[in-house]
Design a protein around this motif. Sequence first.
Motif, short mmCIF file in Angstrom:
data_model
loop_
_atom_site.label_atom_id
_atom_site.label_comp_id
_atom_site.label_asym_id
_atom_site.label_seq_id
_atom_site.Cartn_x
_atom_site.Cartn_y
_atom_site.Cartn_z
N GLY A 85 8.26 10.90 67.53
CA GLY A 85 8.55 11.72 66.35
C GLY A 85 9.41 10.97 65.35
O GLY A 85 9.16 11.03 64.14
N ASN A 86 10.43 10.25 65.87
CA ASN A 86 11.28 9.45 64.97
C ASN A 86 10.47 8.34 64.31
O ASN A 86 10.67 8.04 63.12
N ALA A 87 9.58 7.72 65.09
CA ALA A 87 8.75 6.65 64.53
C ALA A 87 7.83 7.18 63.43
O ALA A 87 7.64 6.56 62.38
N VAL A 88 7.25 8.38 63.68
CA VAL A 88 6.37 9.00 62.66
C VAL A 88 7.17 9.34 61.41
O VAL A 88 6.70 9.13 60.28
N LYS A 89 8.41 9.86 61.65
CA LYS A 89 9.27 10.18 60.51
C LYS A 89 9.59 8.94 59.69
O LYS A 89 9.50 8.95 58.44
N ASP A 90 9.97 7.87 60.39
CA ASP A 90 10.27 6.61 59.69
C ASP A 90 9.02 6.07 58.98
O ASP A 90 9.11 5.54 57.87
N LEU A 91 7.88 6.22 59.63
CA LEU A 91 6.64 5.74 59.02
C LEU A 91 6.30 6.53 57.77
O LEU A 91 5.87 5.95 56.76
N ASN A 92 6.53 7.85 57.82
CA ASN A 92 6.28 8.67 56.64
C ASN A 92 7.22 8.29 55.50
O ASN A 92 6.81 8.26 54.32
N GLN A 93 8.48 8.02 55.85
CA GLN A 93 9.43 7.58 54.83
C GLN A 93 8.98 6.25 54.23
O GLN A 93 9.07 6.04 53.02
N ALA A 94 8.51 5.34 55.10
CA ALA A 94 8.03 4.05 54.60
C ALA A 94 6.83 4.23 53.69
O ALA A 94 6.72 3.57 52.65
N TYR A 95 5.91 5.15 54.09
CA TYR A 95 4.75 5.44 53.24
C TYR A 95 5.20 5.98 51.89
O TYR A 95 4.62 5.65 50.84
N GLY A 96 6.25 6.84 51.91
CA GLY A 96 6.76 7.38 50.65
C GLY A 96 7.32 6.30 49.75
O GLY A 96 7.07 6.30 48.53
N VAL A 97 8.08 5.37 50.36
CA VAL A 97 8.63 4.25 49.58
C VAL A 97 7.52 3.39 49.01
O VAL A 97 7.55 2.98 47.84
N ILE A 98 6.52 3.10 49.86
CA ILE A 98 5.39 2.27 49.41
C ILE A 98 4.64 2.96 48.27
O ILE A 98 4.25 2.32 47.28
N GLU A 99 4.43 4.28 48.42
CA GLU A 99 3.71 5.02 47.37
C GLU A 99 4.49 5.00 46.06
O GLU A 99 3.91 4.84 44.97
N LYS A 100 5.84 5.15 46.19
CA LYS A 100 6.67 5.09 44.99
C LYS A 100 6.57 3.73 44.33
O LYS A 100 6.42 3.63 43.09
N HIS A 101 6.65 2.67 45.14
CA HIS A 101 6.52 1.31 44.59
C HIS A 101 5.14 1.09 43.97
O HIS A 101 5.02 0.41 42.94
N ASN A 102 4.11 1.66 44.59
CA ASN A 102 2.76 1.52 44.03
C ASN A 102 2.66 2.18 42.66
O ASN A 102 2.03 1.64 41.74
N LEU A 103 3.27 3.38 42.53
CA LEU A 103 3.25 4.06 41.24
C LEU A 103 4.01 3.26 40.18
O LEU A 103 3.53 3.12 39.04
N GLU A 104 5.19 2.74 40.59
CA GLU A 104 5.96 1.93 39.65
C GLU A 104 5.19 0.68 39.25
O GLU A 104 5.17 0.29 38.07
N LEU A 105 4.54 0.06 40.26
CA LEU A 105 3.77 -1.15 39.98
C LEU A 105 2.59 -0.84 39.07
O LEU A 105 2.26 -1.63 38.16
N GLU A 106 1.96 0.31 39.31
CA GLU A 106 0.83 0.71 38.47
C GLU A 106 1.27 0.92 37.02
O GLU A 106 0.58 0.50 36.07
N GLU A 107 2.46 1.54 36.86
CA GLU A 107 2.98 1.74 35.50
C GLU A 107 3.29 0.40 34.83
O GLU A 107 2.99 0.21 33.64
N ILE A 108 3.89 -0.52 35.62
CA ILE A 108 4.21 -1.84 35.06
C ILE A 108 2.94 -2.57 34.67
O ILE A 108 2.86 -3.19 33.59
N VAL A 109 1.90 -2.52 35.56
CA VAL A 109 0.64 -3.20 35.25
C VAL A 109 0.01 -2.61 33.98
O VAL A 109 -0.49 -3.34 33.11
#
Length: 325
Positions: free
Chosen positions: A245-269
């Motif tokens: 459960g903790n691993a899934v939680k951490d993974l979801n948080q990592a996915y959230g960070v990655i998604e945020k970075h992807n959106l920021e990167l998309e805006e920059i591009v």
Amino acid sequence: RNGKIDSNFKLGLKKNIENIFENKLYKDLIIIGFLFFSFLYHVGLYTQRREDKESLYFGLFCGVVFIRHLVLCHFISWYFGFPSKIIFEIEAKINFITITLMPVIFGLYLDALFKNSFRSYFKFYNLIFWITLPLFLLFEAHIFTNILILTSLNLIIFAGIIYVIIKLWRLSLKKEKYAFPIFLGLIVLGIGVSHDVFIQLGKIFHPPEIGPQVVSLFIFFKSYILSIKFSNSFQMEKELTKELGNAVKDLNQAYGVIEKHNLELEEIVTERTQQAVDAKDKAENSEKEISNLLNNMIQSVFTIESSGIIIPPVSQYSQKIFGTS
């Protein structure tokens, strides 16, 4: 064995004797049923978890004791319902074969439970079993029930019990897992087996034999170990579930960070792409304005590289003066 009756006469009223017989019969049937279902249960556990060898060996041990108790209680003779030398020989052979087979299977169980700590015990009694097996199978009962053979066999088994008790006591002092409950159970089992050994020798104790009863008690100690294993497995499952459960939680948080970075990167591009397009349009417009300016001038304007080659833009008046090539 020597032409003697192996138990005392019981005198009394017919009804009382029948009650005694029925009580003994019910007790024997309960023990036989308990041993049989213990055999099925432990073998069933092994079929579900093939790495659990101790359940297999303990189930086989219960099965051997079950067969031995059928013989000791004369259920085979009762089933056929008439005296027979063949049945007597079969019962005697099963009786003595199971005597030597029980230590072998029990040694396998201990060796599997304590990770090869009882390998020498198993090898020794396995050798005894295969040495005596032809004697029991090929000769008649009056030969292998000889008091010398029987005494030697029982003393060897009794010595094995003492060896296992001492070994388990040492393992208990070392805090080896499961050693102490098995040690306590083996004390009970050793008392019962010793009782039966002395009955076989015709010394101290008198029939009936209590080996199957104490094996039934020993099964409760084994059940305690089984409950500990299930408890440990359940606790491990809870811990693994929590970690997952903790691993899934951490993974979801990592996915959230990655998604945020992807959106920021998309805006920059997108921003940089628009800047590049704007710069391209601006350059094209500047070039177009320069070309228009040059074309509207009545002057010859052009640029020459160091190698002497004319490079655009070139005014139309220059082309008119110098021509094109």
